[in-house]
Design an enzyme around this catalytic site. Structure first.
Site, PDB file in Angstrom:
ATOM      1  N   HIS A  91      -4.713 -32.618  18.501  1.00 34.23           N
ATOM      2  CA  HIS A  91      -3.557 -33.409  18.945  1.00 34.23           C
ATOM      3  C   HIS A  91      -2.406 -32.524  19.391  1.00 34.23           C
ATOM      4  O   HIS A  91      -1.272 -32.996  19.508  1.00 34.23           O
ATOM      5  CB  HIS A  91      -3.126 -34.353  17.818  1.00 34.23           C
ATOM      6  CG  HIS A  91      -4.214 -35.303  17.442  1.00 34.23           C
ATOM      7  ND1 HIS A  91      -4.396 -36.526  18.060  1.00 34.23           N
ATOM      8  CD2 HIS A  91      -5.235 -35.176  16.552  1.00 34.23           C
ATOM      9  CE1 HIS A  91      -5.464 -37.121  17.543  1.00 34.23           C
ATOM     10  NE2 HIS A  91      -5.989 -36.326  16.624  1.00 34.23           N
ATOM     11  N   GLU A 112      -4.527  -6.384  15.013  1.00 27.57           N
ATOM     12  CA  GLU A 112      -4.030  -5.073  14.588  1.00 27.57           C
ATOM     13  C   GLU A 112      -5.163  -4.034  14.666  1.00 27.57           C
ATOM     14  O   GLU A 112      -4.899  -2.836  14.843  1.00 27.57           O
ATOM     15  CB  GLU A 112      -3.465  -5.142  13.153  1.00 27.57           C
ATOM     16  CG  GLU A 112      -2.599  -3.947  12.782  1.00 27.57           C
ATOM     17  CD  GLU A 112      -1.776  -4.177  11.520  1.00 27.57           C
ATOM     18  OE1 GLU A 112      -0.603  -4.599  11.612  1.00 27.57           O
ATOM     19  OE2 GLU A 112      -2.306  -3.952  10.422  1.00 27.57           O
ATOM     20  N   LYS A 135       9.311  -0.477  13.962  1.00 28.23           N
ATOM     21  CA  LYS A 135       9.840  -0.156  12.624  1.00 28.23           C
ATOM     22  C   LYS A 135      10.916   0.921  12.732  1.00 28.23           C
ATOM     23  O   LYS A 135      11.978   0.821  12.105  1.00 28.23           O
ATOM     24  CB  LYS A 135       8.720   0.365  11.719  1.00 28.23           C
ATOM     25  CG  LYS A 135       7.768  -0.681  11.206  1.00 28.23           C
ATOM     26  CD  LYS A 135       6.804  -0.040  10.198  1.00 28.23           C
ATOM     27  CE  LYS A 135       5.661  -0.957   9.869  1.00 28.23           C
ATOM     28  NZ  LYS A 135       4.653  -0.368   9.007  1.00 28.23           N
ATOM     29  N   GLY A 155      -4.870  -1.602   4.990  1.00 28.09           N
ATOM     30  CA  GLY A 155      -4.054  -2.736   4.534  1.00 28.09           C
ATOM     31  C   GLY A 155      -4.700  -4.081   4.823  1.00 28.09           C
ATOM     32  O   GLY A 155      -4.799  -4.949   3.948  1.00 28.09           O
ATOM     33  N   ARG A 156      -5.180  -4.271   6.054  1.00 28.81           N
ATOM     34  CA  ARG A 156      -5.734  -5.589   6.418  1.00 28.81           C
ATOM     35  C   ARG A 156      -7.142  -5.789   5.880  1.00 28.81           C
ATOM     36  O   ARG A 156      -7.761  -6.820   6.132  1.00 28.81           O
ATOM     37  CB  ARG A 156      -5.677  -5.778   7.932  1.00 28.81           C
ATOM     38  CG  ARG A 156      -6.318  -4.689   8.743  1.00 28.81           C
ATOM     39  CD  ARG A 156      -5.903  -4.767  10.207  1.00 28.81           C
ATOM     40  NE  ARG A 156      -6.369  -3.611  10.972  1.00 28.81           N
ATOM     41  CZ  ARG A 156      -5.731  -2.447  11.043  1.00 28.81           C
ATOM     42  NH1 ARG A 156      -4.597  -2.286  10.390  1.00 28.81           N
ATOM     43  NH2 ARG A 156      -6.195  -1.459  11.771  1.00 28.81           N
ATOM     44  N   GLU A 194      10.506  -4.749   4.508  1.00 29.85           N
ATOM     45  CA  GLU A 194      10.583  -6.157   4.088  1.00 29.85           C
ATOM     46  C   GLU A 194      10.264  -6.309   2.603  1.00 29.85           C
ATOM     47  O   GLU A 194      10.965  -7.005   1.848  1.00 29.85           O
ATOM     48  CB  GLU A 194       9.587  -7.006   4.895  1.00 29.85           C
ATOM     49  CG  GLU A 194       9.869  -7.081   6.378  1.00 29.85           C
ATOM     50  CD  GLU A 194       9.158  -6.000   7.186  1.00 29.85           C
ATOM     51  OE1 GLU A 194       8.925  -4.885   6.641  1.00 29.85           O
ATOM     52  OE2 GLU A 194       8.850  -6.255   8.356  1.00 29.85           O
ATOM     53  N   LYS A 224       0.842  -1.206   0.000  1.00 26.86           N
ATOM     54  CA  LYS A 224       0.000   0.000   0.000  1.00 26.86           C
ATOM     55  C   LYS A 224       0.876   1.255   0.000  1.00 26.86           C
ATOM     56  O   LYS A 224       0.653   2.176  -0.767  1.00 26.86           O
ATOM     57  CB  LYS A 224      -0.920  -0.022   1.233  1.00 26.86           C
ATOM     58  CG  LYS A 224      -1.856   1.145   1.300  1.00 26.86           C
ATOM     59  CD  LYS A 224      -2.820   1.044   2.462  1.00 26.86           C
ATOM     60  CE  LYS A 224      -3.583   2.369   2.576  1.00 26.86           C
ATOM     61  NZ  LYS A 224      -4.522   2.418   3.666  1.00 26.86           N
TER      62      LYS A 224
END
Ligand code: F6P
Length: 547
Positions: free
Chosen positions: A383, A352, A511, A266-267, A212, A206
């Site tokens: 399990h 977030e 960040k 973004g999400r 990253e 965005k």
């Protein structure tokens, strides 16, 4: 907090002890129509069963009263009207506009954005069709067999989750891959299996500044240039971003740059051009069905009364557990292997959005906010961590997700899967008393001393709440429904807690510090003076390990 809200919370807190001596299993015995009363069918394809929570009609009424005291309905209408509900960033949160398949105008800041959305979507669809058909080719004239999405957070989790969930719908498209981690192993391991001359990269960001993604994009570009030359970049890269000027500087051909808008968080961006990798994988028609699923939920959320409104109920049940019963975690367990990344996707969506301690106007939150979200597909989770969920000292509410009809062909496997899902939900609700444990051990032939010693270990407290979302099959429309349900659930809770779910200031500090440390870590001679002793000591240890 207004008097009405305080009174609504107090009423819930006063009500909770009246349920203390009640067992959920008894609520089923005394009311044979409990399932009908505490479940909502959206249509023949989707059912939400919340009858296994230890609540009564009275509890529900009090939760709805709390929602009304918080003006949930008018806050919801403000969200859909394109108001700047994201008050700390002064923008709307109108991801719903991206899946609004009606023809009504979509107003944001006085502008009808429908034509913009439809034009951009058509551009994405046209490019996806060209890639899928082989018309779009790489630098050596070969069609693309693999697409690598480079992005992180909302620019990765949604498309990655959805591409996996809808993999049966992606057999005719190129294979989709997702690289997110700045750990070079992510890109290296992905590229190790690919032929670069047949690989298309999509840089999804965005902001087009995320460390990253920029690092991975630069490395992927360097690998491509080394293999096929500088001119290959235009043919092998596409980008999705709201910052088109920054994309241009990366050298990506303008015809392969797809935009979206700052009113898409973004999400919440999977519905936008950020879905490009998914569209290429499953095709425009299936992606449209995905949008349709989201739109179905928007229409339901906007019109259903709160006590029959699935996202409102999901949110309010979560408030009951978080604020009244003081439960700090929430598990999401899809009995659907292809939803393996759904819990990870929800972690960003929920944590977030609602992981905040400050109210919309900057005051301290008056109640606990978002719980820890976690999950794994069933039956695998059974399990691993279900022991704690069944017998641990904390109670964790659970969402079970399961299809009525398998997408994998084997009916026997699906019968086992489905039975396990229902058995777990029943076990959590019903539990096993000490007397029942003893009776079972006696029936197995143990003597009384052995029975007394072992029985306490075989007690299950029960009353462990869960919802079941039962859908016909995991198709694109169902997936769209699931995602939109959770989006609105998160919104409902944010309204009750009076927090802004659409900003994410909590990711900033790490960040900033990473950007400050990176040159010190990279340059072995740089001074660590001024850093705290722990950070400096850890850097020193790494320096000696790498020297
Ligand atoms: O680190 C948090 C975050 O800002 C998310 O909200 C976002 O989805 C992600 O980073 C990626 O951001 P971008 O799409 O701008 O690269």
């Amino acid at each position: 907090m207004s008097h009405a809200v305080a009174a609504a919370f107090l009423a819930l807190e006063t009500h909770a002890p009246t349920l203390e001596d009640t067992r959920t299993r008894d609520l089923f015995t005394t009311d044979p129509s409990r399932f009908e009363k505490f479940s909502v069918a959206l249509d023949d394809d989707f059912l939400f069963d919340f009858s296994k929570h230890k609540i009564t009609r009275g509890t529900l009424d009090l939760l709805v009263a709390l929602a009304k005291a918080r003006n949930l309905e008018s806050r919801r209408d403000a969200l859909f009207s394109g108001e700047a509900v994201n008050n700390t960033e002064n923008r709307a949160a109108m991801h719903m506009a991206l899946r609004d398949l009606s023809t009504r105008p979509l107003m944001i800041g006085g502008e009808n954005v429908r034509p913009l959305i439809e034009a951009e979507r058509e551009k994405v669809f046209a490019f996806a069709r060209a890639v899928r058909s082989g018309e779009a080719k790489g630098a050596t004239g070969l069609p693309f067999t693999d697409v690598v999405n480079i992005g992180i957070g909302g620019s990765d989790l949604g498309p990655a989750m959805a591409a996996r969930a809808l993999s049966p719908y992606g057999s005719e498209g190129p294979r989709a891959h997702f690289v997110s981690n700045v750990d070079g192993a992510d890109l290296a391991d992905t590229l190790a299996t690919l032929d670069l001359s047949r690989t298309l990269f999509i840089v999804s960001s965005k902001t087009f500044t995320t460390q990253e993604t920029m690092a991975n994009a630069a490395s992927a570009r360097a690998r491509l240039v080394a293999a096929l030359g500088e001119d290959a970049v235009a043919k092998h890269f596409a980008a999705v971003s709201t910052k088109l000027d920054k994309v241009a500087a990366f050298g990506i051909d303008a015809s392969r740059v797809f935009g979206f808008w700052d009113w898409v968080g973004g999400r919440y961006s999977l519905w936008s051009s950020i879905g490009l990798g998914l569209v290429i994988s499953v095709g425009p028609e299936n992606f449209t069905q995905f949008l349709q699923g989201g739109y179905d939920i928007d229409e339901h959320f906007r019109s259903a009364p709160l006590d029959k409104n699935i996202p409102a109920l999901m949110g309010l049940l979560g408030v009951w557990h978080r604020n009244v019963m003081k439960r700090g975690a929430h598990a999401v367990i899809p009995y659907d292997q292809r939803l393996a990344r759904f819990p990870a996707y929800l972690q960003q969506l929920d944590m977030e959005s609602n992981g905040k301690s400050v109210t919309r106007d900057g005051g301290l939150a008056t109640h606990q906010t978002g719980p820890v979200i976690f999950g794994e597909p069933g039956t695998n989770g059974q399990h691993a961590f279900f022991q704690l969920l069944h017998q641990g000292t904390d109670v964790t509410p659970i969402d079970f997700l399961v299809a009525a009809v398998p997408t994998a062909a084997d009916a026997h496997h699906h019968a086992l899967l489905f039975s396990n899902c229902l058995a777990q939900a029943e076990a959590f609700m019903r539990g096993r008393t000490l007397e029942e444990a003893k009776a079972q051990l006696r029936a197995q032939g143990l003597n009384e001393d052995e029975v007394d010693a072992l029985a306490p270990h075989k007690v299950f407290p029960g009353d462990r709440p869960s919802s079941v979302m039962l859908y016909r099959r995991l198709d694109p429309r169902t997936l769209g429904r699931l995602v939109a349900l959770y989006e609105h659930k998160v919104f409902v809770q944010s309204v009750i807690w009076d927090i802004n779910p659409f900003d994410q200031w909590g990711v900033e500090l790490g960040k900033e510090l990473a950007n400050r440390l990176a040159p010190i870590v990279e340059n072995g001679g740089a001074s660590t003076e001024g850093l705290d002793a722990s950070t400096a000591g850890l850097i020193a240890w790494r320096r000696s390990a790498t020297s």
